[in-house]
Design a protein around this motif. Structure first.
Motif, PDB file in Angstrom:
ATOM      1  N   ALA A 285       0.836  -1.203   0.000  1.00  0.00           N
ATOM      2  CA  ALA A 285       0.000   0.000   0.000  1.00  0.00           C
ATOM      3  C   ALA A 285       0.865   1.243   0.000  1.00  0.00           C
ATOM      4  O   ALA A 285       0.577   2.230  -0.700  1.00  0.00           O
ATOM      5  CB  ALA A 285      -0.918  -0.006   1.228  1.00  0.00           C
ATOM      6  N   LEU A 286       1.954   1.230   0.771  1.00  0.00           N
ATOM      7  CA  LEU A 286       2.883   2.361   0.814  1.00  0.00           C
ATOM      8  C   LEU A 286       3.494   2.609  -0.560  1.00  0.00           C
ATOM      9  O   LEU A 286       3.547   3.751  -1.040  1.00  0.00           O
ATOM     10  CB  LEU A 286       3.976   2.094   1.851  1.00  0.00           C
ATOM     11  CG  LEU A 286       4.983   3.224   2.127  1.00  0.00           C
ATOM     12  CD1 LEU A 286       5.489   3.129   3.563  1.00  0.00           C
ATOM     13  CD2 LEU A 286       6.170   3.165   1.168  1.00  0.00           C
ATOM     14  N   LEU A 287       3.956   1.537  -1.220  1.00  0.00           N
ATOM     15  CA  LEU A 287       4.625   1.674  -2.516  1.00  0.00           C
ATOM     16  C   LEU A 287       3.651   2.124  -3.605  1.00  0.00           C
ATOM     17  O   LEU A 287       3.937   3.055  -4.370  1.00  0.00           O
ATOM     18  CB  LEU A 287       5.275   0.340  -2.913  1.00  0.00           C
ATOM     19  CG  LEU A 287       6.391  -0.157  -1.982  1.00  0.00           C
ATOM     20  CD1 LEU A 287       6.850  -1.548  -2.413  1.00  0.00           C
ATOM     21  CD2 LEU A 287       7.556   0.820  -1.989  1.00  0.00           C
ATOM     22  N   VAL A 288       2.483   1.481  -3.662  1.00  0.00           N
ATOM     23  CA  VAL A 288       1.500   1.817  -4.703  1.00  0.00           C
ATOM     24  C   VAL A 288       0.894   3.192  -4.439  1.00  0.00           C
ATOM     25  O   VAL A 288       0.744   4.003  -5.361  1.00  0.00           O
ATOM     26  CB  VAL A 288       0.388   0.746  -4.758  1.00  0.00           C
ATOM     27  CG1 VAL A 288      -0.695   1.159  -5.771  1.00  0.00           C
ATOM     28  CG2 VAL A 288       0.978  -0.594  -5.160  1.00  0.00           C
ATOM     29  N   GLY A 289       0.572   3.486  -3.177  1.00  0.00           N
ATOM     30  CA  GLY A 289      -0.019   4.780  -2.847  1.00  0.00           C
ATOM     31  C   GLY A 289       0.931   5.926  -3.125  1.00  0.00           C
ATOM     32  O   GLY A 289       0.547   6.939  -3.721  1.00  0.00           O
ATOM     33  N   GLY A 290       2.198   5.781  -2.708  1.00  0.00           N
ATOM     34  CA  GLY A 290       3.175   6.835  -2.948  1.00  0.00           C
ATOM     35  C   GLY A 290       3.460   7.037  -4.417  1.00  0.00           C
ATOM     36  O   GLY A 290       3.512   8.176  -4.911  1.00  0.00           O
ATOM     37  N   GLY A 291       3.634   5.930  -5.156  1.00  0.00           N
ATOM     38  CA  GLY A 291       3.894   6.043  -6.594  1.00  0.00           C
ATOM     39  C   GLY A 291       2.732   6.653  -7.344  1.00  0.00           C
ATOM     40  O   GLY A 291       2.914   7.508  -8.222  1.00  0.00           O
ATOM     41  N   SER A 292       1.511   6.235  -6.995  1.00  0.00           N
ATOM     42  CA  SER A 292       0.321   6.780  -7.651  1.00  0.00           C
ATOM     43  C   SER A 292       0.182   8.275  -7.379  1.00  0.00           C
ATOM     44  O   SER A 292      -0.141   9.055  -8.283  1.00  0.00           O
ATOM     45  CB  SER A 292      -0.930   6.049  -7.154  1.00  0.00           C
ATOM     46  OG  SER A 292      -0.842   4.668  -7.403  1.00  0.00           O
ATOM     47  N   ALA A 293       0.419   8.670  -6.127  1.00  0.00           N
ATOM     48  CA  ALA A 293       0.301  10.080  -5.768  1.00  0.00           C
ATOM     49  C   ALA A 293       1.292  10.932  -6.539  1.00  0.00           C
ATOM     50  O   ALA A 293       0.960  12.030  -7.012  1.00  0.00           O
ATOM     51  CB  ALA A 293       0.510  10.249  -4.258  1.00  0.00           C
ATOM     52  N   PHE A 294       2.528  10.446  -6.702  1.00  0.00           N
ATOM     53  CA  PHE A 294       3.531  11.184  -7.466  1.00  0.00           C
ATOM     54  C   PHE A 294       3.098  11.340  -8.927  1.00  0.00           C
ATOM     55  O   PHE A 294       3.233  12.424  -9.516  1.00  0.00           O
ATOM     56  CB  PHE A 294       4.878  10.467  -7.410  1.00  0.00           C
ATOM     57  CG  PHE A 294       5.798  11.026  -6.361  1.00  0.00           C
ATOM     58  CD1 PHE A 294       6.269  12.327  -6.450  1.00  0.00           C
ATOM     59  CD2 PHE A 294       6.187  10.259  -5.280  1.00  0.00           C
ATOM     60  CE1 PHE A 294       7.098  12.849  -5.478  1.00  0.00           C
ATOM     61  CE2 PHE A 294       7.017  10.768  -4.306  1.00  0.00           C
ATOM     62  CZ  PHE A 294       7.479  12.069  -4.399  1.00  0.00           C
ATOM     63  N   LEU A 295       2.581  10.265  -9.520  1.00  0.00           N
ATOM     64  CA  LEU A 295       2.134  10.334 -10.907  1.00  0.00           C
ATOM     65  C   LEU A 295       1.030  11.366 -11.085  1.00  0.00           C
ATOM     66  O   LEU A 295       1.069  12.206 -11.989  1.00  0.00           O
ATOM     67  CB  LEU A 295       1.634   8.962 -11.364  1.00  0.00           C
ATOM     68  CG  LEU A 295       2.676   7.919 -11.767  1.00  0.00           C
ATOM     69  CD1 LEU A 295       2.001   6.589 -12.028  1.00  0.00           C
ATOM     70  CD2 LEU A 295       3.432   8.378 -13.008  1.00  0.00           C
ATOM     71  N   LEU A 296       0.041  11.302 -10.205  1.00  0.00           N
ATOM     72  CA  LEU A 296      -1.106  12.197 -10.328  1.00  0.00           C
ATOM     73  C   LEU A 296      -0.716  13.650 -10.095  1.00  0.00           C
ATOM     74  O   LEU A 296      -1.141  14.545 -10.827  1.00  0.00           O
ATOM     75  CB  LEU A 296      -2.212  11.783  -9.353  1.00  0.00           C
ATOM     76  CG  LEU A 296      -3.243  10.786  -9.871  1.00  0.00           C
ATOM     77  CD1 LEU A 296      -2.591   9.490 -10.316  1.00  0.00           C
ATOM     78  CD2 LEU A 296      -4.282  10.479  -8.795  1.00  0.00           C
ATOM     79  N   TYR A 297       0.120  13.889  -9.079  1.00  0.00           N
ATOM     80  CA  TYR A 297       0.460  15.276  -8.772  1.00  0.00           C
ATOM     81  C   TYR A 297       1.414  15.869  -9.800  1.00  0.00           C
ATOM     82  O   TYR A 297       1.361  17.062 -10.095  1.00  0.00           O
ATOM     83  CB  TYR A 297       1.061  15.376  -7.368  1.00  0.00           C
ATOM     84  CG  TYR A 297       1.051  16.790  -6.846  1.00  0.00           C
ATOM     85  CD1 TYR A 297      -0.121  17.541  -6.879  1.00  0.00           C
ATOM     86  CD2 TYR A 297       2.195  17.374  -6.332  1.00  0.00           C
ATOM     87  CE1 TYR A 297      -0.147  18.845  -6.416  1.00  0.00           C
ATOM     88  CE2 TYR A 297       2.182  18.679  -5.856  1.00  0.00           C
ATOM     89  CZ  TYR A 297       1.011  19.408  -5.901  1.00  0.00           C
ATOM     90  OH  TYR A 297       0.990  20.702  -5.438  1.00  0.00           O
ATOM     91  N   THR A 298       2.284  15.028 -10.398  1.00  0.00           N
ATOM     92  CA  THR A 298       3.141  15.517 -11.486  1.00  0.00           C
ATOM     93  C   THR A 298       2.297  15.958 -12.665  1.00  0.00           C
ATOM     94  O   THR A 298       2.551  16.990 -13.286  1.00  0.00           O
ATOM     95  CB  THR A 298       4.130  14.415 -11.920  1.00  0.00           C
ATOM     96  OG1 THR A 298       4.981  14.082 -10.829  1.00  0.00           O
ATOM     97  CG2 THR A 298       4.995  14.896 -13.078  1.00  0.00           C
ATOM     98  N   SER A 299       1.266  15.196 -12.972  1.00  0.00           N
ATOM     99  CA  SER A 299       0.363  15.571 -14.053  1.00  0.00           C
ATOM    100  C   SER A 299      -0.358  16.872 -13.723  1.00  0.00           C
ATOM    101  O   SER A 299      -0.535  17.745 -14.574  1.00  0.00           O
ATOM    102  CB  SER A 299      -0.654  14.447 -14.302  1.00  0.00           C
ATOM    103  OG  SER A 299      -1.535  14.785 -15.347  1.00  0.00           O
ATOM    104  N   ALA A 300      -0.759  17.041 -12.457  1.00  0.00           N
ATOM    105  CA  ALA A 300      -1.443  18.261 -12.031  1.00  0.00           C
ATOM    106  C   ALA A 300      -0.514  19.463 -12.104  1.00  0.00           C
ATOM    107  O   ALA A 300      -0.939  20.564 -12.455  1.00  0.00           O
ATOM    108  CB  ALA A 300      -1.983  18.094 -10.614  1.00  0.00           C
ATOM    109  N   LEU A 301       0.762  19.273 -11.775  1.00  0.00           N
ATOM    110  CA  LEU A 301       1.729  20.365 -11.855  1.00  0.00           C
ATOM    111  C   LEU A 301       1.935  20.815 -13.299  1.00  0.00           C
ATOM    112  O   LEU A 301       2.235  21.975 -13.560  1.00  0.00           O
ATOM    113  CB  LEU A 301       3.079  19.924 -11.276  1.00  0.00           C
ATOM    114  CG  LEU A 301       3.202  19.828  -9.751  1.00  0.00           C
ATOM    115  CD1 LEU A 301       4.548  19.213  -9.390  1.00  0.00           C
ATOM    116  CD2 LEU A 301       3.055  21.197  -9.106  1.00  0.00           C
TER     117      LEU A 301
END
Length: 278
Positions: A190-206
């Protein structure tokens, strides 16, 4: 608490560098889960420098989460926007209004209230249900990010921000549940998938869309949910008789951070070039 504040400083500074790097990269597809965009961003040294600061901030966050309630650490992480605002005002020559300078002071006040009221972390065992629930939430973040690419700009930004915030919130809770590296532990994945997913989504938002809206969603997603989980399932408490002060401090810190949400937004290309020349 010093580790929590140190992580906020690292994350706040990282946001400026990552915003510059993400905007300098070639435009993405618009999907919330755009791995190619992340790869292009990684070719920008400023984005990589931001990741380095994120790594240091994550180490400090882990230390803080092992000794403080999640609500205190979450509010400190949201306060990284105050750090971003101050750095942006110098590095990018962004003008802060009187309201925004007041919001920076309000964030500091809220954190001071939390520091006074926070007790130690809880030690209740939530069982496997919470661990598997975290893993499901982490994969849910990926699915929401993939679907968000089809939405109009404004709801897309809010959805990406909220989903990214939930992903970072999953990381916060997972850190509390992991006592050792166990490949059979769903909290680790959960830590690995949650952190990786959050980075992907927020990079797209940036990179695209209304990042001010996305950042507001991020702050809400990474603070409120984990705080509730910490109190309800993990036994986080305040000092005797100071529950009201902790609740007020949490609300004040988050409200001040939301006022500064525009500083999660990537600067225009012209501003990025000016920052490089400076």
């Amino acid at each position: 608490m010093m580790c929590a504040l140190g992580s906020a400083v690292c994350f706040g500074a990282a946001s400026v560098f990552q915003a510059l790097g993400a905007r300098a990269a070639e435009p993405g597809t618009g999907s919330g889960v755009d791995v190619a965009l992340l790869w292009r961003a990684l070719r920008q040294w400023r984005y990589v420098a931001g990741l380095g600061l994120d790594g240091l901030g994550f180490v400090l966050q882990i230390v803080a989460l092992r000794t403080l309630p999640i609500y205190a650490v979450g509010a400190s992480l949201a306060a990284s926007l105050a750090v971003t605002a101050v750095i942006a005002s110098h590095m990018l020559e962004v003008r802060l209004s009187r309201t925004e300078w007041t919001a920076v002071a309000v964030v500091c006040l809220g954190l001071a209230m939390l520091a006074l009221a926070s007790g130690r972390e809880g030690h209740e065992s939530p069982g496997a249900v919470l661990e598997w629930g975290l893993l499901a939430a982490a994969f849910g973040v990926l699915l929401v990010g993939a679907a968000a690419g089809r939405l109009p700009e404004r709801p897309r930004a809010l959805t990406l921000g909220l989903a990214g915030g939930v992903g970072f919130g999953v990381v916060e809770v997972a850190v509390r549940l992991i006592d050792s590296v166990d490949l059979a532990d769903p909290a680790l994945y959960a830590l690995l998938v949650g952190g990786g997913s959050a980075f992907l989504l927020y990079t797209s938002a940036l990179q695209r869309g209304s990042v001010t809206t996305a950042t507001a969603g991020l702050v809400l997603g990474e603070t409120i949910g984990p705080a509730v989980v910490g109190v309800v399932w993990l036994g986080d408490r305040t000092r005797e008789g100071l529950g009201w002060l902790a609740l007020l401090g949490f609300a004040v810190a988050v409200a001040g951070s939301l006022t500064l949400a525009r500083f999660g937004e990537a600067p225009a290309r012209e501003e990025a070039d000016a920052a490089l020349k400076g």
